[in-house]
Design an enzyme around this catalytic site. Structure first.
Site, mmCIF file in Angstrom:
data_model
loop_
_atom_site.group_PDB
_atom_site.id
_atom_site.type_symbol
_atom_site.label_atom_id
_atom_site.label_comp_id
_atom_site.label_asym_id
_atom_site.label_seq_id
_atom_site.Cartn_x
_atom_site.Cartn_y
_atom_site.Cartn_z
ATOM 1 N N GLY A 39 0.793 -1.227 0.000
ATOM 2 C CA GLY A 39 0.000 0.000 0.000
ATOM 3 C C GLY A 39 0.829 1.283 0.000
ATOM 4 O O GLY A 39 0.285 2.384 -0.124
ATOM 5 N N GLU A 40 2.140 1.162 0.171
ATOM 6 C CA GLU A 40 2.985 2.367 0.179
ATOM 7 C C GLU A 40 3.082 2.953 -1.223
ATOM 8 O O GLU A 40 3.004 2.241 -2.218
ATOM 9 C CB GLU A 40 4.386 2.016 0.706
ATOM 10 N N GLN A 99 -12.121 21.529 8.220
ATOM 11 C CA GLN A 99 -11.722 21.385 9.636
ATOM 12 C C GLN A 99 -10.661 22.458 9.905
ATOM 13 O O GLN A 99 -9.479 22.175 10.086
ATOM 14 C CB GLN A 99 -11.182 19.963 9.886
ATOM 15 N N ASP A 171 -26.288 28.616 2.664
ATOM 16 C CA ASP A 171 -25.971 28.940 4.064
ATOM 17 C C ASP A 171 -25.209 30.268 4.108
ATOM 18 O O ASP A 171 -24.796 30.799 3.068
ATOM 19 C CB ASP A 171 -25.170 27.818 4.752
ATOM 20 N N LYS A 194 -28.487 27.882 7.626
ATOM 21 C CA LYS A 194 -28.339 26.430 7.796
ATOM 22 C C LYS A 194 -27.722 26.150 9.172
ATOM 23 O O LYS A 194 -26.844 26.882 9.613
ATOM 24 C CB LYS A 194 -27.414 25.911 6.694
ATOM 25 N N SER A 225 -20.854 17.830 -1.100
ATOM 26 C CA SER A 225 -20.267 16.587 -0.597
ATOM 27 C C SER A 225 -21.365 15.512 -0.530
ATOM 28 O O SER A 225 -21.567 14.774 -1.486
ATOM 29 C CB SER A 225 -19.624 16.856 0.764
ATOM 30 N N GLY A 228 -26.536 17.084 1.051
ATOM 31 C CA GLY A 228 -27.569 17.480 2.020
ATOM 32 C C GLY A 228 -27.874 18.976 1.966
ATOM 33 O O GLY A 228 -29.047 19.377 1.935
#
Ligand code: R5P
Length: 295
Positions: A39-40, A99, A171, A194, A225, A228
């Site tokens: 997986g590297e 984030q 929003d 929102k 994303s 919603g």
């Protein structure tokens, strides 16, 4: 000294990298990408990049944004070791950007951590497109330019000859985007409120009266994303008699069945850019990125 520019496209932005190189009329250095059985990741720069200004293009997109970030850092640091004079990291879709602060006690501010990793890999500047919130970059030492795809999306929408269009921001966060798109199209705009539950992620959008009867509506956001946010805004417009409804965004992540839910809610078309390549990438951000790199 004017350095020769060369585009180095990462694995998730191959086409966009090529488009940018065409706008800049410069060369492209290909990379060999491999994944080892464990997986590297493995990358190899396939051409001598020495003494040039490398423009590394890599959106950090699903299904594996972490892999995109690691690959990006491998490319940047290797280019620097191979004698490149300047590296511009073009990250059209910047993973973890949402984030950008600690919403709940103890959370990692992952957006900030990713910025630091890219800076430490040796990037001399970062260019991005419609970042969720510019405060993400506040503590970086290197310059960052956040480019707006709104004029390109506006130009594209102009082809549709919209009927008395109303632009809806789903929003408060998308207010500036909706305002600039409305200005570009000579339209009105409306901002919805929102609320997102910080624990469950559930969304609630407050309905309000909007004058949309027999008018075309454009709901515009930075990211779609799960869909919603879009669906709630579309339903509000649809229930009040809107004519055609367009779901417009810069970054169409379109997780799971979101595309179906958006179209099923009454949308005529989903329009996005190629920061996240897909069949709704109807607008390329290459011209604005190339223009910024010419400066
Ligand atoms: C957040 O406020 C962003 O601007 C978007 O509204 C959000 O990321 C869209 O996410 P979703 O499609 O999951 O509602």
């Amino acid at each position: 000294m004017l350095l020769e520019k060369v585009v180095v496209p990462g694995s998730s932005s191959q086409l966009l990298g090529l488009r940018i190189s065409r706008c800049l009329n410069c060369g492209v250095i290909p990379i060999e990408f491999k994944t080892f059985p464990d997986g590297e990741k493995y990358i190899r720069i396939k051409e001598e990049p020495k003494n040039r200004h490398a423009i590394v293009v890599q959106s950090t997109i699903p299904p594996n944004p972490d892999q995109g970030i690691v690959e990006l850092c491998f490319i940047i640091e290797t280019l620097k070791e191979l004698g490149v004079m300047k590296v511009s990291a073009v990250i059209p879709y910047f993973a973890y950007a949402r984030q950008d602060k600690r919403f709940l006690p103890g959370e990692a501010v992952s957006g900030k951590i990713v910025c630091n990793i890219i800076q430490n890999a040796g990037a001399d500047e970062i260019l991005t497109v419609d970042i969720h919130n510019k405060r993400l970059f506040e503590n970086l030492r290197i310059p960052v330019r956040d480019l707006s795809a709104v004029p390109l999306l506006g130009e594209y929408l102009n082809k549709y000859k919209l009927t008395k269009p109303v632009i809806i921001s789903p929003d408060e966060g998308a207010t500036n985007r909706a305002r600039s798109l409305a200005e570009f199209l000579g339209a009105e705009y409306v901002v919805l409120s929102k609320f997102r539950d910080k624990h469950t992620g559930e969304i609630e959008t407050k309905s309000r009266e909007i004058d949309v009867i027999n008018r075309d509506v454009v709901v515009v956001d930075d990211i779609i994303s799960t869909g919603g946010t879009m669906v709630k805004a579309i339903e509000i417009a649809k229930n009040q008699g809107a004519a055609k409804i367009y779901a417009v965004c810069t970054h169409a992540i379109l997780v799971g069945d979101s595309r179906f839910r958006i179209l099923n809610a009454g949308v005529t078309e989903i329009i996005a850019t190629d920061t996240v390549p897909s069949d709704v990438s109807l607008v390329s951000v290459a011209p604005i990125i190339a223009e910024a790199l010419k400066e």
